[in-house]
Scaffold this active site. Structure first.
Site, mmCIF file in Angstrom:
data_model
loop_
_atom_site.group_PDB
_atom_site.id
_atom_site.type_symbol
_atom_site.label_atom_id
_atom_site.label_comp_id
_atom_site.label_asym_id
_atom_site.label_seq_id
_atom_site.Cartn_x
_atom_site.Cartn_y
_atom_site.Cartn_z
ATOM 1 N N ARG A 15 0.839 -1.203 0.000
ATOM 2 C CA ARG A 15 0.000 0.000 0.000
ATOM 3 C C ARG A 15 0.876 1.257 0.000
ATOM 4 O O ARG A 15 2.084 1.180 0.186
ATOM 5 C CB ARG A 15 -0.917 -0.005 1.233
ATOM 6 C CG ARG A 15 -2.027 -1.028 1.162
ATOM 7 C CD ARG A 15 -2.777 -1.142 2.470
ATOM 8 N NE ARG A 15 -1.953 -1.660 3.543
ATOM 9 C CZ ARG A 15 -2.332 -1.766 4.810
ATOM 10 N NH1 ARG A 15 -3.530 -1.394 5.157
ATOM 11 N NH2 ARG A 15 -1.523 -2.256 5.721
ATOM 12 N N TYR A 94 -0.242 4.373 10.479
ATOM 13 C CA TYR A 94 -0.536 3.396 11.546
ATOM 14 C C TYR A 94 0.730 3.269 12.383
ATOM 15 O O TYR A 94 1.829 3.127 11.826
ATOM 16 C CB TYR A 94 -0.854 2.015 10.950
ATOM 17 C CG TYR A 94 -2.216 1.899 10.302
ATOM 18 C CD1 TYR A 94 -3.379 2.121 11.028
ATOM 19 C CD2 TYR A 94 -2.348 1.534 8.970
ATOM 20 C CE1 TYR A 94 -4.639 2.003 10.440
ATOM 21 C CE2 TYR A 94 -3.597 1.421 8.369
ATOM 22 C CZ TYR A 94 -4.737 1.656 9.117
ATOM 23 O OH TYR A 94 -5.975 1.539 8.532
ATOM 24 N N HIS A 96 0.703 1.580 16.028
ATOM 25 C CA HIS A 96 0.640 0.393 16.911
ATOM 26 C C HIS A 96 1.810 0.366 17.894
ATOM 27 O O HIS A 96 2.577 -0.603 17.950
ATOM 28 C CB HIS A 96 0.608 -0.900 16.077
ATOM 29 C CG HIS A 96 -0.559 -0.982 15.149
ATOM 30 N ND1 HIS A 96 -1.850 -1.136 15.592
ATOM 31 C CD2 HIS A 96 -0.636 -0.892 13.798
ATOM 32 C CE1 HIS A 96 -2.676 -1.142 14.567
ATOM 33 N NE2 HIS A 96 -1.967 -0.990 13.461
ATOM 34 N N GLU A 118 -4.760 4.626 13.970
ATOM 35 C CA GLU A 118 -5.642 3.708 14.696
ATOM 36 C C GLU A 118 -6.216 4.277 15.979
ATOM 37 O O GLU A 118 -7.086 3.655 16.582
ATOM 38 C CB GLU A 118 -4.927 2.376 14.982
ATOM 39 C CG GLU A 118 -3.832 2.404 16.038
ATOM 40 C CD GLU A 118 -2.458 2.820 15.498
ATOM 41 O OE1 GLU A 118 -2.389 3.249 14.332
ATOM 42 O OE2 GLU A 118 -1.476 2.721 16.255
ATOM 43 N N VAL A 298 -4.436 -15.140 8.207
ATOM 44 C CA VAL A 298 -3.484 -14.110 7.778
ATOM 45 C C VAL A 298 -3.811 -12.792 8.490
ATOM 46 O O VAL A 298 -4.950 -12.320 8.458
ATOM 47 C CB VAL A 298 -3.532 -13.941 6.243
ATOM 48 C CG1 VAL A 298 -2.653 -12.774 5.799
ATOM 49 C CG2 VAL A 298 -3.089 -15.226 5.555
ATOM 50 N N ASN A 300 -2.665 -9.698 7.960
ATOM 51 C CA ASN A 300 -2.819 -8.469 7.159
ATOM 52 C C ASN A 300 -3.483 -8.792 5.826
ATOM 53 O O ASN A 300 -2.908 -8.623 4.750
ATOM 54 C CB ASN A 300 -1.470 -7.765 6.948
ATOM 55 C CG ASN A 300 -0.519 -8.606 6.125
ATOM 56 O OD1 ASN A 300 -0.594 -9.830 6.145
ATOM 57 N ND2 ASN A 300 0.358 -7.966 5.372
HETATM 58 N N1 LIG Z 1 -6.774 -10.051 9.626
HETATM 59 C C1 LIG Z 1 -6.882 -8.857 9.088
HETATM 60 O O1 LIG Z 1 -6.256 -8.549 8.079
HETATM 61 C C2 LIG Z 1 -7.816 -7.849 9.692
HETATM 62 C C3 LIG Z 1 -8.196 -6.706 8.965
HETATM 63 C C4 LIG Z 1 -9.123 -5.836 9.544
HETATM 64 C C5 LIG Z 1 -9.649 -6.103 10.832
HETATM 65 N N2 LIG Z 1 -9.223 -7.220 11.510
HETATM 66 C C6 LIG Z 1 -9.750 -7.583 12.832
HETATM 67 O O2 LIG Z 1 -11.069 -8.099 12.741
HETATM 68 C C7 LIG Z 1 -11.665 -8.031 14.030
HETATM 69 C C8 LIG Z 1 -13.078 -7.450 13.914
HETATM 70 O O3 LIG Z 1 -12.981 -6.067 13.550
HETATM 71 P P1 LIG Z 1 -14.279 -5.161 13.330
HETATM 72 O O4 LIG Z 1 -13.784 -3.880 12.736
HETATM 73 O O5 LIG Z 1 -15.351 -5.910 12.640
HETATM 74 O O6 LIG Z 1 -14.725 -4.892 14.837
HETATM 75 P P2 LIG Z 1 -16.160 -4.338 15.322
HETATM 76 O O7 LIG Z 1 -15.915 -3.708 16.643
HETATM 77 O O8 LIG Z 1 -16.801 -3.543 14.246
HETATM 78 O O9 LIG Z 1 -17.029 -5.672 15.515
HETATM 79 C C9 LIG Z 1 -16.782 -6.620 16.501
HETATM 80 C C10 LIG Z 1 -18.086 -7.308 16.840
HETATM 81 O O10 LIG Z 1 -17.756 -8.416 17.695
HETATM 82 C C11 LIG Z 1 -18.851 -8.548 18.586
HETATM 83 N N3 LIG Z 1 -18.482 -9.423 19.691
HETATM 84 C C12 LIG Z 1 -17.757 -9.148 20.799
HETATM 85 N N4 LIG Z 1 -17.651 -10.246 21.572
HETATM 86 C C13 LIG Z 1 -18.323 -11.240 20.933
HETATM 87 C C14 LIG Z 1 -18.614 -12.608 21.214
HETATM 88 N N5 LIG Z 1 -18.177 -13.184 22.345
HETATM 89 N N6 LIG Z 1 -19.332 -13.318 20.323
HETATM 90 C C15 LIG Z 1 -19.777 -12.749 19.173
HETATM 91 N N7 LIG Z 1 -19.572 -11.464 18.874
HETATM 92 C C16 LIG Z 1 -18.858 -10.716 19.731
HETATM 93 C C17 LIG Z 1 -19.184 -7.099 18.963
HETATM 94 O O11 LIG Z 1 -20.474 -7.000 19.568
HETATM 95 C C18 LIG Z 1 -19.074 -6.416 17.611
HETATM 96 O O12 LIG Z 1 -20.335 -6.394 16.933
HETATM 97 C C19 LIG Z 1 -10.706 -7.171 14.862
HETATM 98 O O13 LIG Z 1 -9.880 -8.016 15.635
HETATM 99 C C20 LIG Z 1 -9.889 -6.460 13.828
HETATM 100 O O14 LIG Z 1 -8.624 -6.041 14.326
HETATM 101 C C21 LIG Z 1 -8.316 -8.075 10.961
#
Ligand SMILES: NC(=O)c1ccc[n+]([C@@H]2O[C@H](COP(=O)([O-])OP(=O)(O)OC[C@H]3O[C@@H](n4cnc5c(N)ncnc54)[C@H](O)[C@@H]3O)[C@@H](O)[C@H]2O)c1
Length: 372
Positions: A15, A94, A96, A118, A298, A300
């Protein structure tokens, strides 16, 4: 202001922090933008496009850092970039910092004004510069799930949407936030049976309104999770408890009840993941198998689609770049919430969680700005 755009050097990061359209707007506002040659290559933006938009192209990262008042990046600086930072420079990216003491020390010693994407909230309390990457990862999680369901890729051999006369695959999404909602949109679009699980009844009401019966909702607790994962062909991990490690919602025992060749995509892996069997993987070696279940973990995911990710990220970051280009105090006057993005300010840690994580003194940024 002189704004610098270096090429990202972190492993597998394609990016870039500004697109030619952003450079064009900054140039129209009277700023000078210095772009390192090749900075946009990974996202498909050529040097000629940047030049035509008004940028000055420079051959080395060193020159870009040396001559800029503000650096706009995507990822936190890696070790080879520490020395390039210039004293009291604004760094917008970002960061972190909480788990990164070495980087924190480098920024403090250079008295950098480090503003982290963030930690900037909007008026609703959400994090607008994180949202676009969750949208990308959520949508992509279903492509990935569909791909690994194919027999030739180690899966059960199901088509996600089935065909007339043959049932569709079942996609269970744990967590109905940004990732979960975007996953559900794509899964519904591809014809799958979709179940979204969350612990927040209000969120499930909203989801019910959005999907109007096309996706089902279920309360997330161990009993329901055990039942749903045993039926699933694809399970998406999409939970988030802000600031905390993800809870391990799918145990090893539950995993053993899943169908052989079913697929887990644990998007929440960056917070430790919500499956007991999760371990982080990379784009070059994305999957492993436990109990015959394919795991994709993965950390990222947006890195695989840098063109879309860069455009989505810069759509969100550019208004802030534009404000900061008028100077920090003018930017803060226009949007005081930017101050919550300031993690380090001229040698002091100004983000409480970062100070706490590293046992460093915390100074409220307002105190320091009042003296400036
Ligand atoms: N792997 C990647 O490349 C990547 C990229 C972007 C985001 N992420 C990650 O994805 C995850 C989700 O991000 P988001 O932006 O959707 O967050 P978000 O806050 O929008 O949504 C999280 C949801 O999880 C729910 N939740 C909490 N505890 C729960 C449980 N025990 N059971 C079911 N649901 C529950 C919350 O109520 C909320 O609706 C984060 O860890 C974020 O860092 C990873």
């Amino acid at each position: 202001m002189i704004i610098g755009l270096p090429r990202e050097v972190k492993n597998n990061e394609y990016r870039v922090g500004l697109v030619p359209a952003g450079v064009h707007s900054l140039a129209l506002d009277g700023h000078q933008v210095l772009v390192q040659k090749g900075a946009g290559d990974g996202s498909g933006f050529t040097d000629v496009e940047y030049e035509n938009a008004g940028a000055v192209l420079l051959s080395s990262a060193k020159e870009v850092f040396d001559r800029s008042d503000m650096i706009v990046k995507v990822k936190e600086p890696v070790e080879e970039e520490y020395d390039r930072l210039k004293e009291r420079q604004i760094l917008f990216t970002y960061l972190h910092l909480a788990p990164a003491p070495q980087l924190t020390r480098a920024l403090l010693s250079k008295k950098i004004i480090g503003i982290a994407y963030e930690t900037i909230p909007d008026r609703r309390g959400t994090l607008p510069l994180l949202t676009p990457m969750s949208e990308v990862a959520g949508r992509m999680s279903i492509h990935v799930g569909a791909f690994y369901l194919q027999k030739t890729n180690g899966g059960r051999g199901n088509l996600l949407g089935g065909v007339p006369g043959v049932q569709p695959s079942t996609v269970v999404i744990i967590g109905g936030g940004i990732v979960g909602t975007n996953a559900a949109k794509v899964a519904c679009g591809m014809g799958a049976r979709v179940i979204i699980m969350d612990i927040d009844p209000e969120r499930m009401r909203q989801l019910d309104d959005i999907f109007y019966g096309r996706a089902e909702t279920r309360m997330s607790h161990p009993y329901n999770i055990a039942e749903m994962v045993s039926q699933a062909d694809v399970v998406i991990g999409a939970v988030l408890i802000p600031g905390a490690e993800a809870p391990k919602l799918v145990t090893r025992r539950m995993l053993s009840t899943m169908k052989r060749g079913s697929v887990i995509v644990d998007v929440a892996v960056d917070q430790g993941g919500c499956f007991e069997t999760t371990r982080p993987t990379t784009h070059s070696d994305p999957v492993f198998e436990v109990d015959g279940v394919v795991h994709y973990c993965v950390a990222n995911m947006p890195g695989a689609v840098p063109r879309t990710s860069t455009l989505a990220l810069t759509n969100a970051t550019f208004p802030y770049v534009s404000r900061l280009a008028r100077g920090l105090s003018a930017a803060l006057k226009k949007d005081p919430l930017i101050s919550e993005g300031i993690n380090v300010y001229e040698g002091e840690v100004t983000c409480k969680p970062v100070a706490e994580a590293q046992g460093l003194p915390y100074r409220p940024v307002a105190e320091l700005l009042a003296k400036a």
